[in-house]
Design an enzyme around this catalytic site. Sequence first.
Site, PDB file in Angstrom:
ATOM      1  N   ASN A  11       0.881  -1.168   0.000  1.00  0.00           N
ATOM      2  CA  ASN A  11       0.000   0.000   0.000  1.00  0.00           C
ATOM      3  C   ASN A  11       0.917   1.216   0.000  1.00  0.00           C
ATOM      4  OD1 ASN A  11      -1.887   1.966   0.415  1.00  0.00           O
ATOM      5  ND2 ASN A  11      -2.750   1.079   2.282  1.00  0.00           N
ATOM      6  N   LYS A  18       3.387   0.878   3.091  1.00  0.00           N
ATOM      7  CA  LYS A  18       3.076  -0.172   4.062  1.00  0.00           C
ATOM      8  C   LYS A  18       3.106  -1.505   3.345  1.00  0.00           C
ATOM      9  CE  LYS A  18       0.316   2.732   7.014  1.00  0.00           C
ATOM     10  NZ  LYS A  18      -0.944   3.409   7.061  1.00  0.00           N
ATOM     11  N   ARG A  94      -2.419  -2.142  -3.548  1.00  0.00           N
ATOM     12  CA  ARG A  94      -3.644  -1.363  -3.403  1.00  0.00           C
ATOM     13  C   ARG A  94      -3.501  -0.155  -4.321  1.00  0.00           C
ATOM     14  NH1 ARG A  94      -6.050   1.038   2.196  1.00  0.00           N
ATOM     15  NH2 ARG A  94      -7.894   1.970   1.285  1.00  0.00           N
ATOM     16  N   HIS A 182     -12.683   2.709  -0.494  1.00  0.00           N
ATOM     17  CA  HIS A 182     -12.687   1.681   0.561  1.00  0.00           C
ATOM     18  C   HIS A 182     -13.280   0.371   0.054  1.00  0.00           C
ATOM     19  CE1 HIS A 182     -12.643   5.090   3.761  1.00  0.00           C
ATOM     20  NE2 HIS A 182     -11.426   4.594   3.610  1.00  0.00           N
ATOM     21  N   LEU A 210     -15.194   3.174   9.454  1.00  0.00           N
ATOM     22  CA  LEU A 210     -14.861   4.403  10.174  1.00  0.00           C
ATOM     23  C   LEU A 210     -13.412   4.347  10.646  1.00  0.00           C
ATOM     24  CD1 LEU A 210     -18.128   4.614  12.351  1.00  0.00           C
ATOM     25  CD2 LEU A 210     -17.765   5.413  10.001  1.00  0.00           C
ATOM     26  N   ARG A 242     -10.626  15.513   6.850  1.00  0.00           N
ATOM     27  CA  ARG A 242     -11.436  15.918   5.686  1.00  0.00           C
ATOM     28  C   ARG A 242     -12.872  16.213   6.151  1.00  0.00           C
ATOM     29  NH1 ARG A 242     -10.191  10.485   2.535  1.00  0.00           N
ATOM     30  NH2 ARG A 242      -8.612  10.059   4.096  1.00  0.00           N
ATOM     31  N   ASP A 284      -7.317  12.432  15.756  1.00  0.00           N
ATOM     32  CA  ASP A 284      -7.316  11.067  16.263  1.00  0.00           C
ATOM     33  C   ASP A 284      -8.477  10.868  17.239  1.00  0.00           C
ATOM     34  OD1 ASP A 284      -6.589   8.814  18.069  1.00  0.00           O
ATOM     35  OD2 ASP A 284      -4.813   8.781  16.778  1.00  0.00           O
ATOM     36  N   MET A 285      -9.358   9.929  16.931  1.00  0.00           N
ATOM     37  CA  MET A 285     -10.566   9.736  17.736  1.00  0.00           C
ATOM     38  C   MET A 285     -10.233   9.402  19.184  1.00  0.00           C
ATOM     39  SD  MET A 285     -13.791   9.950  17.711  1.00  0.00           S
ATOM     40  CE  MET A 285     -14.472   9.901  16.059  1.00  0.00           C
ATOM     41  N   ARG A 286      -9.167   8.621  19.400  1.00  0.00           N
ATOM     42  CA  ARG A 286      -8.795   8.282  20.788  1.00  0.00           C
ATOM     43  C   ARG A 286      -8.505   9.537  21.601  1.00  0.00           C
ATOM     44  NH1 ARG A 286      -4.667   3.681  19.405  1.00  0.00           N
ATOM     45  NH2 ARG A 286      -4.583   5.174  17.729  1.00  0.00           N
ATOM     46  N   VAL A 330     -11.905   3.269  14.075  1.00  0.00           N
ATOM     47  CA  VAL A 330     -12.918   3.807  14.982  1.00  0.00           C
ATOM     48  C   VAL A 330     -14.084   2.822  15.113  1.00  0.00           C
ATOM     49  CG1 VAL A 330     -14.566   5.692  15.317  1.00  0.00           C
ATOM     50  CG2 VAL A 330     -12.288   6.181  14.389  1.00  0.00           C
ATOM     51  N   ASN A 333     -13.129  -0.073  17.339  1.00  0.00           N
ATOM     52  CA  ASN A 333     -12.614   0.167  18.692  1.00  0.00           C
ATOM     53  C   ASN A 333     -13.394   1.149  19.547  1.00  0.00           C
ATOM     54  OD1 ASN A 333     -10.140  -1.477  18.635  1.00  0.00           O
ATOM     55  ND2 ASN A 333      -9.642  -0.135  16.916  1.00  0.00           N
ATOM     56  N   GLU A 380      -8.032  -5.403   4.518  1.00  0.00           N
ATOM     57  CA  GLU A 380      -7.857  -5.091   3.090  1.00  0.00           C
ATOM     58  C   GLU A 380      -6.655  -5.831   2.515  1.00  0.00           C
ATOM     59  OE1 GLU A 380      -8.109  -1.317   4.869  1.00  0.00           O
ATOM     60  OE2 GLU A 380      -9.109  -0.427   3.145  1.00  0.00           O
TER      61      GLU A 380
HETATM   62  P1  ADP Z   1      -6.656   4.464   8.400  1.00  0.00           P
HETATM   63  O1  ADP Z   1      -6.405   3.034   7.996  1.00  0.00           O
HETATM   64  O2  ADP Z   1      -7.718   5.167   7.610  1.00  0.00           O
HETATM   65  O3  ADP Z   1      -5.419   5.273   8.623  1.00  0.00           O
HETATM   66  P2  ADP Z   1      -7.642   3.268  10.824  1.00  0.00           P
HETATM   67  O4  ADP Z   1      -8.693   2.377  10.288  1.00  0.00           O
HETATM   68  O5  ADP Z   1      -6.399   2.660  11.366  1.00  0.00           O
HETATM   69  O6  ADP Z   1      -7.295   4.445   9.828  1.00  0.00           O
HETATM   70  O7  ADP Z   1      -8.326   4.140  12.001  1.00  0.00           O
HETATM   71  C1  ADP Z   1      -7.617   5.124  12.675  1.00  0.00           C
HETATM   72  C2  ADP Z   1      -8.574   5.794  13.678  1.00  0.00           C
HETATM   73  O8  ADP Z   1      -9.045   4.795  14.595  1.00  0.00           O
HETATM   74  C3  ADP Z   1      -7.928   6.896  14.506  1.00  0.00           C
HETATM   75  O9  ADP Z   1      -8.780   8.025  14.554  1.00  0.00           O
HETATM   76  C4  ADP Z   1      -7.840   6.265  15.888  1.00  0.00           C
HETATM   77  O10 ADP Z   1      -7.935   7.227  16.908  1.00  0.00           O
HETATM   78  C5  ADP Z   1      -9.061   5.378  15.885  1.00  0.00           C
HETATM   79  N1  ADP Z   1      -8.967   4.390  16.971  1.00  0.00           N
HETATM   80  C6  ADP Z   1      -8.104   3.357  17.077  1.00  0.00           C
HETATM   81  N2  ADP Z   1      -8.290   2.736  18.263  1.00  0.00           N
HETATM   82  C7  ADP Z   1      -9.266   3.410  18.913  1.00  0.00           C
HETATM   83  C8  ADP Z   1      -9.914   3.277  20.187  1.00  0.00           C
HETATM   84  N3  ADP Z   1      -9.567   2.312  21.027  1.00  0.00           N
HETATM   85  N4  ADP Z   1     -10.902   4.143  20.494  1.00  0.00           N
HETATM   86  C9  ADP Z   1     -11.251   5.128  19.647  1.00  0.00           C
HETATM   87  N5  ADP Z   1     -10.686   5.306  18.448  1.00  0.00           N
HETATM   88  C10 ADP Z   1      -9.715   4.469  18.085  1.00  0.00           C
END
Ligand code: ADP
Length: 397
Positions: A11, A18, A94, A182, A210, A242, A284-286, A330, A333, A380
């Site tokens: 990728n 990656k 990819r 996707h 997500l 975005r 970052d959602m976390r 997201v 998790n 993927e």
């Molecule tokens: P991409 O492949 O599009 O880069 P991912 O599918 O790896 O992205 O998703 C990344 C997102 O998932 C980040 O916003 C990250 O904060 C969120 N994420 C990962 N683990 C958690 C968690 N435990 N709680 C909330 N969000 C999470």
Amino acid sequence: MSQRNAYLVINAGSSSLKFCVFQGSDAADLEVAFTGQISGIGTQQARFEAKDAHRHPLASVALSQSDRAALLGYLLDWIGGQLNGSVLVAAGHRVVHGGTRFSAPVRVTPAVLDQLEELIPLAPLHEPHNIAAIRALAESYPQLPQVACFDTAFHQTQPWQSQTFAIPRALTAEGVRRYGFHGLSYEYIAHQLPRVAPELADARVLVCHLGSGASLCAMAAGRSVDTTMGFTALDGVPMGTRPGSIDPGVLIYLMREKGLGVDEIETLLYHKSGMLGVSGISNDMRELEGSDAPEAAEAVELFCHGVAKQGAALAASMGGLDAVVFTAGVGENSAQVRSRVAERLEWLGVRLDPAANRAKATRISAADSRVPVFVIPTNEEQMIARHTIACLSTPSR
Ligand code: ADP
């Protein structure tokens, strides 16, 4: 004894690449051998990192090479030293955009590479890097078969209403239409869901991918009917950086009143908007979920609102809703995001079991939920490896 083959999945992005190496004798017994990435491509700080299947570090090395071909050469040498008797037989890539021409993975030939070049205007930020990796490998390892797998291909089954913008026909004919992305993730889910719930093989399923990039897919009987991303990966639900759907009038305003040029608008839309733009804190959602700042809470609220609202729109595209699947970073998790999206879809028959949702069970809906809800991790890379094997065993493709 059958030979154990190895398949390299790539990728390739602008500054990072990656990879994932699978081993197995056929598509049914593929196992991850190692994963990793090369970062800092094109800089003086390129770095190679690899982990084994259990995520234990295998390598973390600063590299003196900076150009893509040399770095890929390093990767292939490293893989060669790790294979333990199995043979690297192909690379699968990819590729973000397959245009209207590619509705399935394709074995790379010089003619295919030329056709991919023609698609660069449709995905100028990604396609050139995908192509560069394929070209670099083709030049250094001409005997290694390569397969291109497209993020757009899965959506080619959509009806024309889902693919067409209400703009003059001539533009549509030129390719200004919705493609969706996707697709490799959605295709993987289309394969996995019937294993988890065989009764849903013909169902109308809302799949919520997500991650940092986010989109939704309306999938009927395992085929894409509609999706939220469109001509580019900017459309649809709000994402890490975005905005998702935005009134195009905003862009006219920014150009006319603020004097923004194309590049500035591109940067604004790809890198400064979404959760990052709204929160001013992070994409970052976390981090957002862990923050006390009201702006972080507003960003998460906008995200959940957008997912539920556009999810409901996709239910209309399918004429109903039989199941929901959450996937990607997201979706897999964040119990909070799943629960807040589900609450907003309760009127469509969606109800979660809070304990199952917190425990990240595969099925997280309440026993009396009309619509079952699942968490299914996407893969993927495995989809690309399977396609690569299938493509190589079908000479005409
Ligand atoms: P991409 O492949 O599009 O880069 P991912 O599918 O790896 O992205 O998703 C990344 C997102 O998932 C980040 O916003 C990250 O904060 C969120 N994420 C990962 N683990 C958690 C968690 N435990 N709680 C909330 N969000 C999470």
